[in-house]
Motif scaffolding. Structure first.
Motif, short mmCIF file in Angstrom:
data_model
loop_
_atom_site.label_atom_id
_atom_site.label_comp_id
_atom_site.label_asym_id
_atom_site.label_seq_id
_atom_site.Cartn_x
_atom_site.Cartn_y
_atom_site.Cartn_z
N SER A 185 13.82 18.30 -35.55
CA SER A 185 13.59 17.94 -34.15
C SER A 185 14.89 18.09 -33.38
CB SER A 185 13.07 16.51 -34.03
OG SER A 185 14.03 15.59 -34.54
N ILE B 225 10.19 20.80 -32.06
CA ILE B 225 9.89 20.22 -33.36
C ILE B 225 9.42 21.32 -34.31
CG2 ILE B 225 7.51 19.68 -32.74
CD1 ILE B 225 7.76 17.17 -34.53
N SER C 267 11.30 19.28 -41.97
CA SER C 267 10.98 18.88 -40.60
C SER C 267 12.27 18.97 -39.79
CB SER C 267 10.41 17.46 -40.55
OG SER C 267 11.40 16.52 -40.95
N ASN D 293 11.78 19.62 -25.52
CA ASN D 293 11.56 18.97 -26.81
C ASN D 293 11.09 20.01 -27.82
OD1 ASN D 293 12.10 16.24 -25.97
ND2 ASN D 293 10.16 16.31 -24.86
#
Length: 406
Positions: A77, A87, A75, A85
């Protein structure tokens, strides 16, 4: 090389030739997968074509998926240039026929603009005037899903492919959504245990074959394609250090020059890694009529605990301090399976028989067959094996070996 290996190389070359064809009067869209997947490669200047040794290979050279030994998850971010943003979620699962990978990347940005009023300032004469009191809010979202596959053709050669599906959407507007897809193809070759060479054709599906994004209004935008050449060298210098560089060549826009991604990774201990690099890209010049190369500095660090790894990356963009971006990743690699387990007989087993049944199992998908004292023994579909071994008077040693296809 197996037949399907030769076929893959031929398809790769043909698509490279097609992707380089001129695209007259075609508009280009953005590809958010260019940002990279995972803070580890971003900390090394996005150098990964010739390394591709973890789950980040899904987007940066899918051939590397074929070399993964266990399941991996990732993952990431960050806030790209402190505005967008971003991700990423990705996973890969090795199997007997190769490694499958799936990934999701998403970017979003919200913004407001004044309401535009159409005002008649004279008979039959109109003017659009922004409102000073009213505004309307929009949300822009850009998503990408990737399905990847990598397989090892030989102990030093692997190939892979990834199909990417794009979706863009602008809320609050008519015809503000788009869908498209494209393909990445990669090759990874290891002349020796230290040196790795990589080749990546990124977004190489020709426009006429569907390599594009189509908006609801009918507008079609091409996805910029590139050809990346990469190399990495792993050394025992200062314990464990990897040097590498990629050269990226744009296939569709001849006005964009080639540029480099270069970096280094140093593991002073099993728990800590330090990284640095240069991630080049193109930016408009002050005159606004041409393009310049921007050499963006990057740095990163990793902390590893058991099978988990935390990665951090710092990335400058175009020498503008307000664009400095921080990325954070959490990666997990499953423990390696037990290659061979002997269920019977136990060590130092005593018997008065002239033979003994040897039983065991293998949980490692790479093991294709078993040899017991040099004799081939079949594995059943569950990884179990059993055979009878003759004994001599006195102490006997039984050698059991797992053999992969190479």
């Amino acid at each position: 090389m197996p037949k399907y290996g030769r076929a893959f190389i031929i398809i790769f070359c043909l698509m490279m030739m097609s992707a380089g064809a001129a695209l007259a009067d075609i508009k280009f869209t953005s590809d958010i997968t260019r940002l990279g997947v995972g803070a580890r490669p971003l900390g090394m200047g996005k150098m990964f074509t010739g390394l591709a040794d973890d789950i980040s290979a899904l987007y940066l050279n899918p051939a590397g998926l074929g070399n993964l030994e266990t399941a991996e998850f990732l993952s990431m971010s960050g806030k790209f240039v402190n505005q967008v943003n971003y991700i990423t979620l990705a996973g890969a699962l090795p199997a007997k026929f190769g490694t499958l990978g799936i990934g999701y990347s998403g970017a979003g940005l919200g913004f407001s603009t004044p309401v535009l009023n159409l005002v008649e300032i004279a008979t039959g004469e109109y003017r659009v005037i922004p409102s000073s009191t009213e505004s309307v809010t929009y949300d822009y979202n850009n998503y990408a899903m990737a399905l990847g596959y990598g397989v090892m053709l030989r102990s030093n050669l692997s190939v892979g492919a990834a199909v990417k599906f794009f979706n863009e959407k602008i809320s609050g507007s008519t015809g503000g959504s788009a869908f498209g897809y494209d393909v990445d193809l990669g090759v990874l070759f290891k002349p020796n245990t230290s040196l790795t060479l990589g080749l990546l054709g990124k977004s190489i599906l020709p426009f006429d074959m569907g390599g594009k994004v189509v908006w609801d209004t009918g507008l079609e935008e091409s996805i910029p394609g590139s050809l990346n050449f990469g190399a990495s060298l792993k050394t025992s210098f200062l314990r464990q250090t990897t040097f590498g560089a990629d050269y990226e060549l744009n296939l569709d826009q001849p006005n964009i020059p080639g540029f480099w991604h270069a970096g280094v990774e140093w593991w002073p201990s099993d728990l800590l890694a330090l990284r640095g690099g240069i991630d080049q890209d193109v930016v408009g010049n002050d005159a606004g009529t041409g393009l310049n190369i921007a050499s963006n500095q990057t740095a990163g660090v990793s902390l590893k605990f058991s099978n988990f790894r935390f990665d951090y990356a710092y990335h400058r963009y175009n020498d503008i301090s307000t664009n400095d971006t921080h990325y954070f990743s959490l990666a997990y690699a499953a423990p390696e399976p037990i290659p061979l387990e002997v269920l019977f007989p136990p060590d130092k087993y005593i018997t008065h028989e002239v033979t003994v049944f040897v039983k065991g199992k293998s949980e490692d998908y790479r093991i294709k067959s078993i040899k017991v004292n040099g004799r081939d023994v079949e594995l059943d579909k569950h990884g179990n094996f059993e055979t009878e071994v003759s004994l001599m008077l006195g102490k006997n040693t039984i050698w059991i070996a797992g053999v992969d296809r190479t």
